[in-house]
Design an enzyme around this catalytic site. Structure first.
Site, short mmCIF file in Angstrom:
data_model
loop_
_atom_site.label_atom_id
_atom_site.label_comp_id
_atom_site.label_asym_id
_atom_site.label_seq_id
_atom_site.Cartn_x
_atom_site.Cartn_y
_atom_site.Cartn_z
N LEU A 8 -37.92 -31.40 51.70
CA LEU A 8 -38.42 -31.41 53.07
C LEU A 8 -37.37 -31.86 54.07
O LEU A 8 -36.81 -32.96 53.95
CB LEU A 8 -39.66 -32.31 53.16
CG LEU A 8 -40.33 -32.41 54.53
CD1 LEU A 8 -40.85 -31.04 54.96
CD2 LEU A 8 -41.46 -33.43 54.50
N ASP A 9 -37.10 -31.00 55.05
CA ASP A 9 -36.19 -31.30 56.16
C ASP A 9 -34.77 -31.63 55.71
O ASP A 9 -34.03 -32.30 56.43
CB ASP A 9 -36.74 -32.45 57.01
CG ASP A 9 -38.02 -32.07 57.74
OD1 ASP A 9 -38.17 -30.89 58.08
OD2 ASP A 9 -38.87 -32.96 57.95
N GLU A 10 -34.37 -31.14 54.54
CA GLU A 10 -33.02 -31.41 54.05
C GLU A 10 -32.27 -30.13 53.70
O GLU A 10 -31.28 -30.17 52.98
CB GLU A 10 -33.09 -32.34 52.82
CG GLU A 10 -33.62 -33.74 53.15
CD GLU A 10 -33.56 -34.68 51.96
OE1 GLU A 10 -32.89 -34.32 50.97
OE2 GLU A 10 -34.16 -35.76 52.03
#
Length: 286
Positions: A228-230
């Site tokens: 997530l979000d990486e």
């Protein structure tokens, strides 16, 4: 037959003669190169190149140009692709209730500054149907809950396949995609979020940032992965602020930055300026 513009992107292990091999091959066929950029990454030992060229009636057909380049690519172990810029990528936009990024993309699409086709917009809320349909684009309201997530994502995947979608853009789509959907959309799904992450996760990130007295705010556009979000970053933007700004000011400035950064990321992707480099990207900016 009119002159057409193509983009060649490639990557391989870095070594001597790569630029000369590519430029020499194209020049040997009378092809005019209009733009070329390359980068050798000292950390990974990889080489990356983006070359734009024009081919007209006096040059061989693009299929023949590709076939002639194949021995060179095999010699150097290249991962490579020729792209025809006359073909507009087909983009599916996904959105929830925040409409600033959606409105910006639709405006750029309508004015032709973003040369894409948008066959559909998907949302888990009905709120933005009117503005999307005003642009002549079908709006697909696909509500989702924890219990219906798998079925809803199956509908999204079916739509992507049926409409032959090249790129999915999460324009403030406030749902976490499943690992399965992330995998299916690997390197062809772009998300936008505030650059405070991971420092300020969860609800009201701008208010958290204000409470901590941050001095810059911004946004990050990245490819979606199961982490997530990486995912690999494409583009970022920041704005300097000070103690006189309120949380509401943060939100307003953040909306503007998010819209611009997402549009740039989409532009870079469709212009084939982004080349994967492991978990990072090489971005050949203008």
């Amino acid at each position: 037959m009119t002159t057409r513009t193509y983009v060649l992107t490639l990557s391989c292990a870095d070594t001597t003669g790569l630029v000369a091999a590519t430029a020499g091959y194209l020049a040997g066929r009378g092809i005019f190169i209009t733009e070329s950029a390359h980068f050798g990454d000292p950390e990974t030992g990889r080489f990356f190149e983006r070359t734009v060229f024009k081919a007209g009636p006096e040059q061989p057909p693009i299929a023949e140009i590709e076939a002639g380049f194949r021995p060179i690519a095999e010699k150097f172990g290249m991962t490579w692709t020729f792209h025809d810029t006359a073909i507009k990528p087909r983009v599916l936009i996904m959105v929830s209730k925040f409409d600033h990024c959606l409105n910006d993309l639709l405006y750029r699409y309508r004015t032709g500054s973003l040369p894409i086709d948008i066959p559909a917009v998907v949302s888990n809320h009905p709120d933005l149907a009117r503005v999307v349909e005003w642009h002549g684009i079908p709006y697909h309201y696909l509500p989702v809950t924890k219990d219906t997530k798998a079925a809803q994502e199956a509908q999204v995947l079916e739509l992507i396949g049926r409409l032959k979608i090249d790129l999915v853009v999460l324009a403030r789509y406030m749902q976490v995609l499943s690992p399965e959907l992330c995998q299916a959309l690997s390197w062809r799904c772009i998300n936008i979020h505030h650059s405070f992450l991971p420092s300020f996760k969860g609800a009201r990130p701008y208010h958290q940032a204000h409470a901590r007295g941050v001095k810059i705010i911004g946004a990050t556009a990245h490819y979606v992965t199961g982490d997530l979000d990486e995912g690999p970053i494409i583009e970022q933007g920041v704005e300097r602020i000070d103690h006189t700004f309120t949380p509401e000011d943060f939100v307003a400035i953040g909306r503007d930055i998010e819209s611009v950064v997402l549009a740039r990321a989409v532009q870079f992707h469709i212009e084939h300026r982004v080349v994967p480099n492991g978990h990072k990207t090489v971005v050949f900016r203008r």
